[in-house]
Design a protein around this motif. Structure first.
Motif, PDB file in Angstrom:
ATOM      1  N   ILE A 115       0.860  -1.183   0.000  1.00  0.00           N
ATOM      2  CA  ILE A 115       0.000   0.000   0.000  1.00  0.00           C
ATOM      3  C   ILE A 115       0.900   1.238   0.000  1.00  0.00           C
ATOM      4  N   TYR A 116       0.813   2.023  -1.071  1.00  0.00           N
ATOM      5  CA  TYR A 116       1.653   3.208  -1.219  1.00  0.00           C
ATOM      6  C   TYR A 116       0.797   4.478  -1.152  1.00  0.00           C
ATOM      7  N   ALA A 117       1.443   5.568  -0.772  1.00  0.00           N
ATOM      8  CA  ALA A 117       0.749   6.861  -0.763  1.00  0.00           C
ATOM      9  C   ALA A 117       0.547   7.316  -2.210  1.00  0.00           C
ATOM     10  N   PRO A 118      -0.697   7.619  -2.620  1.00  0.00           N
ATOM     11  CA  PRO A 118      -0.948   8.028  -4.006  1.00  0.00           C
ATOM     12  C   PRO A 118      -0.514   9.467  -4.294  1.00  0.00           C
ATOM     13  N   ASP A 135       1.345  13.293  -2.147  1.00  0.00           N
ATOM     14  CA  ASP A 135       1.817  13.912  -0.908  1.00  0.00           C
ATOM     15  C   ASP A 135       0.614  14.266  -0.050  1.00  0.00           C
ATOM     16  N   GLY A 136       0.754  14.141   1.249  1.00  0.00           N
ATOM     17  CA  GLY A 136      -0.363  14.493   2.113  1.00  0.00           C
ATOM     18  C   GLY A 136      -0.055  14.261   3.566  1.00  0.00           C
ATOM     19  N   LEU A 137      -1.058  14.511   4.380  1.00  0.00           N
ATOM     20  CA  LEU A 137      -0.970  14.321   5.820  1.00  0.00           C
ATOM     21  C   LEU A 137      -1.915  13.193   6.207  1.00  0.00           C
ATOM     22  N   VAL A 138      -1.428  12.256   6.990  1.00  0.00           N
ATOM     23  CA  VAL A 138      -2.267  11.154   7.449  1.00  0.00           C
ATOM     24  C   VAL A 138      -3.204  11.687   8.526  1.00  0.00           C
ATOM     25  N   THR A 139      -4.501  11.663   8.257  1.00  0.00           N
ATOM     26  CA  THR A 139      -5.475  12.160   9.234  1.00  0.00           C
ATOM     27  C   THR A 139      -6.152  11.029  10.009  1.00  0.00           C
ATOM     28  N   LYS A 140      -6.061   9.813   9.462  1.00  0.00           N
ATOM     29  CA  LYS A 140      -6.716   8.695  10.143  1.00  0.00           C
ATOM     30  C   LYS A 140      -6.030   7.392   9.763  1.00  0.00           C
ATOM     31  N   VAL A 141      -5.708   6.575  10.774  1.00  0.00           N
ATOM     32  CA  VAL A 141      -5.234   5.214  10.554  1.00  0.00           C
ATOM     33  C   VAL A 141      -6.308   4.292  11.121  1.00  0.00           C
ATOM     34  N   ALA A 142      -7.004   3.589  10.233  1.00  0.00           N
ATOM     35  CA  ALA A 142      -8.191   2.830  10.644  1.00  0.00           C
ATOM     36  C   ALA A 142      -7.875   1.401  11.067  1.00  0.00           C
ATOM     37  N   VAL A 143      -6.603   0.996  10.961  1.00  0.00           N
ATOM     38  CA  VAL A 143      -6.239  -0.386  11.280  1.00  0.00           C
ATOM     39  C   VAL A 143      -4.999  -0.405  12.162  1.00  0.00           C
ATOM     40  N   THR A 144      -4.715  -1.576  12.709  1.00  0.00           N
ATOM     41  CA  THR A 144      -3.496  -1.788  13.485  1.00  0.00           C
ATOM     42  C   THR A 144      -2.733  -2.960  12.884  1.00  0.00           C
ATOM     43  N   ASN A 145      -1.501  -3.135  13.309  1.00  0.00           N
ATOM     44  CA  ASN A 145      -0.697  -4.236  12.811  1.00  0.00           C
ATOM     45  C   ASN A 145      -1.363  -5.576  13.136  1.00  0.00           C
ATOM     46  N   ALA A 146      -1.328  -6.491  12.175  1.00  0.00           N
ATOM     47  CA  ALA A 146      -1.861  -7.855  12.301  1.00  0.00           C
ATOM     48  C   ALA A 146      -3.394  -7.904  12.274  1.00  0.00           C
ATOM     49  N   LYS A 147      -4.049  -6.772  12.004  1.00  0.00           N
ATOM     50  CA  LYS A 147      -5.516  -6.778  11.932  1.00  0.00           C
ATOM     51  C   LYS A 147      -5.978  -7.457  10.645  1.00  0.00           C
ATOM     52  N   GLN A 148      -6.998  -8.293  10.758  1.00  0.00           N
ATOM     53  CA  GLN A 148      -7.612  -8.906   9.594  1.00  0.00           C
ATOM     54  C   GLN A 148      -8.576  -7.908   8.961  1.00  0.00           C
ATOM     55  N   ASP A 172       4.278  -0.836  14.699  1.00  0.00           N
ATOM     56  CA  ASP A 172       4.100   0.557  15.139  1.00  0.00           C
ATOM     57  C   ASP A 172       3.338   1.376  14.085  1.00  0.00           C
ATOM     58  N   LEU A 173       2.280   0.789  13.579  1.00  0.00           N
ATOM     59  CA  LEU A 173       1.561   1.389  12.462  1.00  0.00           C
ATOM     60  C   LEU A 173       1.020   2.770  12.805  1.00  0.00           C
ATOM     61  N   ILE A 174       0.244   2.866  13.882  1.00  0.00           N
ATOM     62  CA  ILE A 174      -0.388   4.138  14.237  1.00  0.00           C
ATOM     63  C   ILE A 174       0.662   5.160  14.647  1.00  0.00           C
ATOM     64  N   ARG A 175       1.614   4.751  15.486  1.00  0.00           N
ATOM     65  CA  ARG A 175       2.623   5.705  15.978  1.00  0.00           C
ATOM     66  C   ARG A 175       3.498   6.239  14.853  1.00  0.00           C
ATOM     67  N   GLY A 223       4.226   7.808  -3.323  1.00  0.00           N
ATOM     68  CA  GLY A 223       5.019   6.610  -3.564  1.00  0.00           C
ATOM     69  C   GLY A 223       5.612   5.984  -2.316  1.00  0.00           C
ATOM     70  N   GLN A 224       5.422   6.616  -1.161  1.00  0.00           N
ATOM     71  CA  GLN A 224       5.967   6.060   0.086  1.00  0.00           C
ATOM     72  C   GLN A 224       5.194   4.808   0.492  1.00  0.00           C
ATOM     73  N   LEU A 225       5.916   3.754   0.868  1.00  0.00           N
ATOM     74  CA  LEU A 225       5.283   2.518   1.318  1.00  0.00           C
ATOM     75  C   LEU A 225       4.691   2.742   2.705  1.00  0.00           C
ATOM     76  N   LEU A 226       3.393   2.479   2.839  1.00  0.00           N
ATOM     77  CA  LEU A 226       2.713   2.724   4.104  1.00  0.00           C
ATOM     78  C   LEU A 226       2.499   1.435   4.898  1.00  0.00           C
ATOM     79  N   MET A 227       2.145   0.361   4.200  1.00  0.00           N
ATOM     80  CA  MET A 227       1.908  -0.914   4.870  1.00  0.00           C
ATOM     81  C   MET A 227       1.796  -1.998   3.816  1.00  0.00           C
ATOM     82  N   GLN A 228       1.577  -3.214   4.267  1.00  0.00           N
ATOM     83  CA  GLN A 228       1.388  -4.346   3.370  1.00  0.00           C
ATOM     84  C   GLN A 228       0.195  -5.152   3.864  1.00  0.00           C
ATOM     85  N   VAL A 229      -0.579  -5.683   2.940  1.00  0.00           N
ATOM     86  CA  VAL A 229      -1.689  -6.576   3.282  1.00  0.00           C
ATOM     87  C   VAL A 229      -1.370  -7.942   2.683  1.00  0.00           C
TER      88      VAL A 229
END
Length: 202
Positions: A11-14, A16-29, A123-126, A136-142
């Motif tokens: 999952i990459y950033a489409p 430039d921007g500011l992250v206003t909400k992280v709706a998931v945590t690490n290892a969440k299904q 440390d997804l949220i932090r 283009g920055q890598l944000l996470m992986q599913v």
């Protein structure tokens, strides 16, 4: 080597921007199309405000022209007012199309999971919440933990010839056995898929 699910999506950033909400945590299904992260782009916000302001101004002018056509139906001004009304209608239509494009780009800043699977990032949220990100920055992986898995091994050049020789001698695919360092008493089986013939510097 690394053991990884075959089905995995970065999952990459489409933009430039500011992250206003992280709706998931690490290892969440997560389910397919489930919301992961919401970004905000200040330039898009300013452009939207500008276009909405122009729409309001032009619409007000259009209403005035229409009112003038009713109040002053004289032939000398009717044609001029009709032309001006048509021009203003075209301007409003163009501005609305621009607003639709801005809204689509803003909607793309809400990132959703392309597959059903498990979120992977420590440390997804932090590390992301309320922080700026670059396009283009890598944000996470599913990853799909319930699907097939594969092992990617880095083999030194001096050792890979044995693998290539065994692969060449096999007619039905090369069987391999492997074990994990954390449980060396249990071995597992698999098939050799591909061997990269190019050398990568490590």
């Amino acid at each position: 080597g690394q053991v990884q699910p075959v089905r995995r999506q970065q999952i990459y950033a489409p933009a430039d921007g500011l992250v206003t909400k992280v709706a998931v945590t690490n290892a969440k299904q997560v389910a397919e199309n489930e919301e992961l992260i919401v970004l905000r782009n200040q330039e898009l916000d300013l452009e939207e405000q500008r276009i909405r302001g122009e729409i309001a101004t032009t619409s007000s002018r259009l209403a005035s022209v229409r009112a003038a056509r009713v109040d002053r139906p004289a032939a000398t001004t009717a044609g001029q007012l009709a032309a001006e009304e048509e021009e203003l209608k075209q301007v409003v239509s163009s501005l609305n199309r621009q607003l639709e494009i801005i809204n689509r780009r803003a909607a793309e800043l809400t990132l959703r999971s392309p597959i059903a699977g498990q979120v992977v990032r420590w440390d997804l949220i932090r590390s992301l919440e309320a922080r700026p990100v670059r396009q283009g920055q890598l944000l996470m992986q599913v990853i799909d933990t319930h699907g097939p898995w594969q092992i990617e091994l880095r083999i030194p050049d001096r050792s890979v010839r044995h693998v290539l020789a065994a692969q060449g001698a096999s007619t039905e695919g090369l069987d391999v056995r492997f074990l994990f360092r954390m449980s060396p008493s249990v071995s597992y089986g698999g098939k050799l898929g591909t061997v990269n013939l190019a050398t990568d510097l490590d």
